[in-house]
Design a protein around this motif. Sequence first.
Motif, PDB file in Angstrom:
ATOM      1  N   GLY A  55     110.998 -47.705 -39.061  1.00 24.48           N
ATOM      2  CA  GLY A  55     111.046 -49.167 -39.083  1.00 24.48           C
ATOM      3  C   GLY A  55     109.856 -49.767 -38.359  1.00 24.48           C
ATOM      4  N   GLU A  56     109.483 -49.176 -37.233  1.00 22.50           N
ATOM      5  CA  GLU A  56     108.319 -49.665 -36.481  1.00 22.50           C
ATOM      6  C   GLU A  56     107.025 -49.421 -37.267  1.00 22.50           C
ATOM      7  OE1 GLU A  56     108.791 -47.764 -32.708  1.00 22.50           O
ATOM      8  OE2 GLU A  56     110.714 -48.771 -32.385  1.00 22.50           O
ATOM      9  N   ALA A 101     102.771 -51.443 -40.883  1.00 19.08           N
ATOM     10  CA  ALA A 101     102.177 -51.392 -42.228  1.00 19.08           C
ATOM     11  C   ALA A 101     102.227 -52.760 -42.893  1.00 19.08           C
ATOM     12  CB  ALA A 101     102.908 -50.357 -43.086  1.00 19.08           C
ATOM     13  N   LEU A 102     103.336 -53.476 -42.699  1.00 19.03           N
ATOM     14  CA  LEU A 102     103.485 -54.815 -43.277  1.00 19.03           C
ATOM     15  C   LEU A 102     102.459 -55.777 -42.686  1.00 19.03           C
ATOM     16  CD1 LEU A 102     105.241 -56.396 -45.298  1.00 19.03           C
ATOM     17  CD2 LEU A 102     106.783 -56.940 -43.404  1.00 19.03           C
ATOM     18  N   GLU A 103     102.191 -55.628 -41.396  1.00 19.60           N
ATOM     19  CA  GLU A 103     101.193 -56.475 -40.738  1.00 19.60           C
ATOM     20  C   GLU A 103      99.798 -56.236 -41.327  1.00 19.60           C
ATOM     21  OE1 GLU A 103     101.545 -58.935 -38.584  1.00 19.60           O
ATOM     22  OE2 GLU A 103     103.717 -58.684 -38.441  1.00 19.60           O
ATOM     23  N   ASN A 104      99.563 -55.049 -41.866  1.00 15.05           N
ATOM     24  CA  ASN A 104      98.256 -54.719 -42.445  1.00 15.05           C
ATOM     25  C   ASN A 104      98.092 -55.202 -43.881  1.00 15.05           C
ATOM     26  OD1 ASN A 104      97.174 -53.455 -40.162  1.00 15.05           O
ATOM     27  ND2 ASN A 104      98.204 -51.530 -40.650  1.00 15.05           N
ATOM     28  N   VAL A 105      99.182 -55.668 -44.491  1.00 15.74           N
ATOM     29  CA  VAL A 105      99.107 -56.213 -45.856  1.00 15.74           C
ATOM     30  C   VAL A 105      98.697 -57.680 -45.740  1.00 15.74           C
ATOM     31  CG1 VAL A 105     100.390 -56.723 -47.972  1.00 15.74           C
ATOM     32  CG2 VAL A 105     100.912 -54.638 -46.682  1.00 15.74           C
ATOM     33  N   PRO A 106      97.636 -58.107 -46.434  1.00 16.75           N
ATOM     34  CA  PRO A 106      97.195 -59.506 -46.326  1.00 16.75           C
ATOM     35  C   PRO A 106      98.338 -60.493 -46.587  1.00 16.75           C
ATOM     36  CG  PRO A 106      95.635 -58.219 -47.614  1.00 16.75           C
ATOM     37  CD  PRO A 106      96.814 -57.327 -47.377  1.00 16.75           C
ATOM     38  N   SER A 147     115.257 -56.845 -38.344  1.00 23.81           N
ATOM     39  CA  SER A 147     114.772 -57.676 -37.234  1.00 23.81           C
ATOM     40  C   SER A 147     113.264 -57.508 -37.026  1.00 23.81           C
ATOM     41  CB  SER A 147     115.535 -57.339 -35.944  1.00 23.81           C
ATOM     42  OG  SER A 147     115.181 -56.053 -35.473  1.00 23.81           O
ATOM     43  N   LEU A 148     112.744 -56.322 -37.359  1.00 24.95           N
ATOM     44  CA  LEU A 148     111.309 -56.065 -37.199  1.00 24.95           C
ATOM     45  C   LEU A 148     110.466 -56.697 -38.307  1.00 24.95           C
ATOM     46  CD1 LEU A 148     111.404 -52.254 -36.264  1.00 24.95           C
ATOM     47  CD2 LEU A 148     110.937 -54.151 -34.710  1.00 24.95           C
ATOM     48  N   LEU A 149     111.023 -56.770 -39.512  1.00 24.29           N
ATOM     49  CA  LEU A 149     110.244 -57.189 -40.682  1.00 24.29           C
ATOM     50  C   LEU A 149     110.341 -58.675 -41.002  1.00 24.29           C
ATOM     51  CD1 LEU A 149     111.102 -54.174 -43.049  1.00 24.29           C
ATOM     52  CD2 LEU A 149     109.160 -54.406 -41.489  1.00 24.29           C
ATOM     53  N   VAL A 150     111.440 -59.301 -40.622  1.00 27.54           N
ATOM     54  CA  VAL A 150     111.646 -60.713 -40.968  1.00 27.54           C
ATOM     55  C   VAL A 150     110.534 -61.632 -40.452  1.00 27.54           C
ATOM     56  CG1 VAL A 150     113.136 -62.712 -40.467  1.00 27.54           C
ATOM     57  CG2 VAL A 150     114.112 -60.637 -41.457  1.00 27.54           C
ATOM     58  N   PRO A 151     110.039 -61.475 -39.206  1.00 25.45           N
ATOM     59  CA  PRO A 151     108.989 -62.391 -38.745  1.00 25.45           C
ATOM     60  C   PRO A 151     107.760 -62.427 -39.656  1.00 25.45           C
ATOM     61  CG  PRO A 151     109.900 -61.198 -36.887  1.00 25.45           C
ATOM     62  CD  PRO A 151     110.473 -60.571 -38.128  1.00 25.45           C
ATOM     63  N   ASN A 152     107.353 -61.265 -40.164  1.00 26.86           N
ATOM     64  CA  ASN A 152     106.192 -61.222 -41.057  1.00 26.86           C
ATOM     65  C   ASN A 152     106.489 -61.951 -42.365  1.00 26.86           C
ATOM     66  OD1 ASN A 152     104.769 -59.815 -43.499  1.00 26.86           O
ATOM     67  ND2 ASN A 152     103.425 -59.467 -41.742  1.00 26.86           N
ATOM     68  N   ILE A 153     107.674 -61.718 -42.916  1.00 24.26           N
ATOM     69  CA  ILE A 153     108.045 -62.361 -44.184  1.00 24.26           C
ATOM     70  C   ILE A 153     108.161 -63.875 -43.985  1.00 24.26           C
ATOM     71  CG2 ILE A 153     109.786 -62.484 -46.019  1.00 24.26           C
ATOM     72  CD1 ILE A 153     108.017 -59.910 -46.000  1.00 24.26           C
ATOM     73  N   ARG A 154     108.620 -64.290 -42.823  1.00 27.57           N
ATOM     74  CA  ARG A 154     108.698 -65.723 -42.514  1.00 27.57           C
ATOM     75  C   ARG A 154     107.289 -66.340 -42.578  1.00 27.57           C
ATOM     76  NH1 ARG A 154     111.556 -65.737 -37.669  1.00 27.57           N
ATOM     77  NH2 ARG A 154     113.493 -65.942 -38.824  1.00 27.57           N
ATOM     78  N   ARG A 155     106.316 -65.666 -41.957  1.00 25.67           N
ATOM     79  CA  ARG A 155     104.935 -66.157 -42.000  1.00 25.67           C
ATOM     80  C   ARG A 155     104.392 -66.142 -43.433  1.00 25.67           C
ATOM     81  NH1 ARG A 155     104.498 -62.719 -37.706  1.00 25.67           N
ATOM     82  NH2 ARG A 155     103.103 -61.277 -38.785  1.00 25.67           N
ATOM     83  N   ARG A 156     104.737 -65.078 -44.146  1.00 27.43           N
ATOM     84  CA  ARG A 156     104.266 -64.907 -45.526  1.00 27.43           C
ATOM     85  C   ARG A 156     104.772 -66.036 -46.435  1.00 27.43           C
ATOM     86  NH1 ARG A 156     101.800 -60.249 -47.103  1.00 27.43           N
ATOM     87  NH2 ARG A 156     102.215 -59.272 -45.098  1.00 27.43           N
TER      88      ARG A 156
END
Length: 197
Positions: free
Chosen positions: A70-71, A76-81, A133-142
Motif C-alpha cells: 500500500g505504501e 507510485a501514484l505520486e509519480n503518475v502526473p 487512506s493512503l491513496l485517497v489524498p492523491n485522488i482528491r488532488r487529481r
Amino acid sequence: MTEESTLWQRSRQAAYAEITSTAMRLFLDQGFEQTTIDQIATTAGISRRSFFRYFGTKEDVVLGGLAQQGELMRDALENVPLTVEPWEALRQALHAVDALAVEPGVTLKIAKMMYGTPSLRARSIEKHLHWQSLLVPNIRRRLGLAEDDATDPAPAAIVASAITCLDVAGELWTSGDGTEDLGVLYDRAVAAVRSGA
C-alpha cells in the motif's frame, strides 16, 4: 545511520524473512488454521514472545507485505502526473508495484489459502482499508478538490472501487487456478464498474 544500526536492521530483516519462510512452509503443508504460533516459533527456533516482536498476528505473516505494498502504491501514484485521470493513474500505480503480476504455483497456493480462510480474508480487507487512506489524498488532488475537502465522496468511492476490483479479479484468478491474466481480469472488473453494467 550508524554501521551498528544498519547491522541490527539487516539482522532483523533476516530474522523476519526466516520466520516468514518457516511459517509459510507450515501453512502450505498443513493449512493455515491447523498451524499454531507455537509451532511456527518452535520450527523457526525462536520463543513465542520473539514471534510477537515481528508479527502482531498469525495473519500478518501471510499479509504483512500487503501493508507495505500500500505504501509502495501511494509512492507510485505520486509519480503518475496529476493530468492522468484517477482510474488510469491507479492502474499505472498497480502495475508499478507489480500488484497485477502473479504466477501460478506458490502464489496460487497462497491466494487459495487467503481466499479460503475467513480470518485472512478479514485481515486483507483491513489492510486494503489502510491502502484507501493512503491513496485517497492523491485522488482528491487529481479531481481538483481541496486537500481538506472531506465532503465529496468521489475520491474514496473511486479508490474503494478500484481496490474491490483488484480483490474480485484476484478471487477469479484464484478460482480459475491462475489460468487467466490478473491484469485482464482487473480491467474487466473496472470496465464493468465504470459502465454500470
